[in-house]
Design a protein around this motif. Structure first.
Motif, PDB file in Angstrom:
ATOM      1  N   UNK A 271       0.838  -1.202   0.000  1.00 48.14           N
ATOM      2  CA  UNK A 271       0.000   0.000   0.000  1.00 48.14           C
ATOM      3  C   UNK A 271       0.873   1.252   0.000  1.00 48.14           C
ATOM      4  N   UNK A 272       0.595   2.213  -0.854  1.00 52.53           N
ATOM      5  CA  UNK A 272       1.380   3.451  -0.835  1.00 52.53           C
ATOM      6  C   UNK A 272       1.032   4.285   0.387  1.00 52.53           C
ATOM      7  N   UNK A 273       2.005   4.895   1.056  1.00 48.22           N
ATOM      8  CA  UNK A 273       1.704   5.747   2.208  1.00 48.22           C
ATOM      9  C   UNK A 273       0.920   6.985   1.779  1.00 48.22           C
ATOM     10  N   UNK A 279       1.929  13.967  -2.350  1.00 49.42           N
ATOM     11  CA  UNK A 279       3.002  14.543  -3.165  1.00 49.42           C
ATOM     12  C   UNK A 279       2.756  14.303  -4.649  1.00 49.42           C
ATOM     13  N   UNK A 280       2.147  13.161  -4.993  1.00 49.21           N
ATOM     14  CA  UNK A 280       1.822  12.882  -6.385  1.00 49.21           C
ATOM     15  C   UNK A 280       0.772  13.863  -6.903  1.00 49.21           C
ATOM     16  N   UNK A 281      -0.243  14.134  -6.096  1.00 51.66           N
ATOM     17  CA  UNK A 281      -1.282  15.096  -6.493  1.00 51.66           C
ATOM     18  C   UNK A 281      -0.685  16.495  -6.651  1.00 51.66           C
ATOM     19  N   UNK A 282       0.188  16.868  -5.737  1.00 47.45           N
ATOM     20  CA  UNK A 282       0.847  18.178  -5.848  1.00 47.45           C
ATOM     21  C   UNK A 282       1.669  18.258  -7.134  1.00 47.45           C
ATOM     22  N   UNK A 283       2.334  17.183  -7.495  1.00 47.63           N
ATOM     23  CA  UNK A 283       3.104  17.136  -8.737  1.00 47.63           C
ATOM     24  C   UNK A 283       2.187  17.274  -9.946  1.00 47.63           C
ATOM     25  N   UNK A 284       1.031  16.613  -9.911  1.00 48.93           N
ATOM     26  CA  UNK A 284       0.088  16.689 -11.020  1.00 48.93           C
ATOM     27  C   UNK A 284      -0.468  18.100 -11.198  1.00 48.93           C
ATOM     28  N   UNK A 293       6.705  12.387 -14.764  1.00 52.33           N
ATOM     29  CA  UNK A 293       7.208  11.066 -15.134  1.00 52.33           C
ATOM     30  C   UNK A 293       8.354  10.641 -14.218  1.00 52.33           C
ATOM     31  N   UNK A 294       9.267  11.565 -13.925  1.00 54.33           N
ATOM     32  CA  UNK A 294      10.388  11.250 -13.036  1.00 54.33           C
ATOM     33  C   UNK A 294       9.890  10.898 -11.630  1.00 54.33           C
ATOM     34  N   UNK A 295       8.884  11.643 -11.160  1.00 50.05           N
ATOM     35  CA  UNK A 295       8.343  11.366  -9.825  1.00 50.05           C
ATOM     36  C   UNK A 295       7.717   9.976  -9.775  1.00 50.05           C
ATOM     37  N   UNK A 296       6.916   9.626 -10.789  1.00 49.07           N
ATOM     38  CA  UNK A 296       6.261   8.319 -10.822  1.00 49.07           C
ATOM     39  C   UNK A 296       7.295   7.202 -10.882  1.00 49.07           C
ATOM     40  N   UNK A 297       8.326   7.374 -11.708  1.00 55.69           N
ATOM     41  CA  UNK A 297       9.338   6.330 -11.852  1.00 55.69           C
ATOM     42  C   UNK A 297      10.147   6.146 -10.572  1.00 55.69           C
ATOM     43  N   UNK A 298      10.543   7.246  -9.936  1.00 54.48           N
ATOM     44  CA  UNK A 298      11.426   7.163  -8.769  1.00 54.48           C
ATOM     45  C   UNK A 298      10.681   6.786  -7.491  1.00 54.48           C
ATOM     46  N   UNK A 299       9.484   7.330  -7.299  1.00 56.19           N
ATOM     47  CA  UNK A 299       8.792   7.166  -6.021  1.00 56.19           C
ATOM     48  C   UNK A 299       7.710   6.092  -6.012  1.00 56.19           C
ATOM     49  N   UNK A 300       7.271   5.663  -7.183  1.00 57.19           N
ATOM     50  CA  UNK A 300       6.213   4.651  -7.240  1.00 57.19           C
ATOM     51  C   UNK A 300       6.736   3.342  -7.841  1.00 57.19           C
ATOM     52  N   UNK A 316      -9.361   8.007  -4.896  1.00 56.93           N
ATOM     53  CA  UNK A 316     -10.069   8.327  -3.646  1.00 56.93           C
ATOM     54  C   UNK A 316      -9.800   9.757  -3.205  1.00 56.93           C
ATOM     55  N   UNK A 317      -8.584  10.273  -3.474  1.00 57.41           N
ATOM     56  CA  UNK A 317      -8.245  11.658  -3.101  1.00 57.41           C
ATOM     57  C   UNK A 317      -8.814  12.654  -4.097  1.00 57.41           C
ATOM     58  N   UNK A 318      -8.706  12.333  -5.397  1.00 60.51           N
ATOM     59  CA  UNK A 318      -9.151  13.279  -6.420  1.00 60.51           C
ATOM     60  C   UNK A 318     -10.660  13.480  -6.373  1.00 60.51           C
TER      61      UNK A 318
END
Length: 369
Positions: A271-273, A279-284, A293-300, A316-318
């Motif tokens: 499960x992702x924390x 942070x992903x939503x903030x990036x989007x 793309x860099x965030x998704x590759x490195x952090x996910x 669920x957040x969006x």
């Protein structure tokens, strides 16, 4: 010495198999299906069967338990053929293995396991203690269990239609699948269809608590319900996943004083924390495509998080965000649903994540401007 060997063998069996229901009466929640099958056994009117529904709801367990109700142990191995269609799904398997087994003639049942469908009873059989010998129907047909039948090719399914018709007097088929829409209609119409529902939380919790008690699982004082609720929440009605998660958590806590904790369950399930999703939503909302793309590759992706769980947590957040338009939410939700379907079909997780995130990037940045 023999007892120690048997205990070691028992300990090596996965909990999913060790606690699998052995009889129809042990199957939980699927009451109407069990009652119908019991009546079919008692009246000797068993049709071809098609079990479908979500994973881990008891389809294979019911099929195996039904065979144990029908045949005595000495007849079981000879009368039942179990195939996993995901491994053997070509037309050659239908023409060779399935057709050969289906066409075999049925011999007489052994004298010790005489069918209770016969009206005549031997005087000697009447004197046998009922507790020592169980009466089995031993009906005059074999059973072929075709698990994961939705993975069978359409050509093989078409070939199976004729096999079912030609040998229905001596063979019954039990088809098991998750998606009934992937079974061709002519094949589905030859079977009695039973839909297995996801197990309710109360039924699953009772069984998980029973297993945890028998396997001596340790929890912090007063935290047992919290940990088990977390397991049930992650399993989403899949009993097999719940039992496997409990066994994995118990195996990780191998020390004498170690206990199963809620945080360990979430981490083990991938499960992702919550802060990662934030942070992903903030990036989007603020970044460019390359940075996203860099965030998704490195952090996910490189962290090994499941794309299914990331997409679920992201949606669920969006959905509850006020600064995202309803139209944007609908577009993102539709793409997330398509990607979820593609993941089930075996698509690449990275591509599906980037597809949803790139659409969300365009929709959310457009709104922010």
């Amino acid at each position: 010495m023999a007892d120690q060997t048997s205990k070691a063998d028992q300990a090596a069996i996965p909990w999913v198999e060790r606690y699998r229901p052995k009889e129809l009466k042990d199957v939980s929640h699927q009451g109407e299906i069990v009652a119908t099958l019991k009546n079919a056994v008692e009246t000797n009117r068993l049709p071809h069967l098609l079990f479908y529904g979500p994973p881990g709801t008891g389809k294979t367990s019911v099929a195996l338990a039904l065979c144990r109700e029908l045949y005595s142990p000495d007849q079981l191995k000879r009368r039942v053929l179990e195939l996993n269609a995901s491994d053997e799904r070509g037309i050659s398997v239908v023409r060779d293995k399935i057709k050969h087994f289906a066409s075999l003639a049925i011999g007489n049942a052994s004298s010790k396991s005489k069918s209770f469908f016969t009206k005549e009873k031997d005087a000697d059989a009447m004197d046998i203690d009922e507790g020592e010998t169980k009466k089995y129907p031993n009906p005059p047909y074999k059973i072929i269990i075709l698990d994961e039948a939705d993975a069978v090719t359409r050509d093989a399914q078409a070939a199976l239609r004729r096999v079912i018709e030609a040998y229905s007097k001596v063979t019954r088929f039990i088809l098991i699948c998750n998606y009934v829409t992937r079974i061709i209609e002519p094949l589905a119409s030859r079977c009695a269809k039973f839909r297995f529902q996801p197990l309710p939380v109360d039924s699953m919790k009772e069984r998980i608590c029973y297993i945890a008690e028998h396997e001596d699982c340790k929890f912090d004082e007063g935290k047992k319900d919290e940990v088990i609720d977390e397991i049930l929440n992650l399993s989403e009605g899949d009993m097999r996943r719940a039992v496997t998660t409990l066994q994995s958590a118990h195996s990780l806590c191998c020390g004498p004083n170690e206990v199963i904790k809620k945080d360990a369950i979430a981490e083990m399930a991938g499960l992702p924390p919550p802060d990662l999703i934030d942070r992903l939503i903030e990036t989007l909302q603020t970044a460019t495509f390359d940075k996203m793309k860099d965030f998704v590759m490195e952090n996910v992706v490189l962290e090994g998080y499941s794309a299914e769980f990331v997409l679920s947590a992201l949606m669920a957040k969006i959905i509850v965000m006020d600064d995202v338009s309803e139209e944007a939410k609908a577009k993102i939700a539709i793409q997330a649903a398509k990607s979820d379907k593609n993941l089930v079909d075996g698509s690449d997780e990275t591509l599906q994540l980037l597809t949803v995130c790139s659409l969300a990037l365009g929709c959310m940045k457009k709104r922010k401007q």
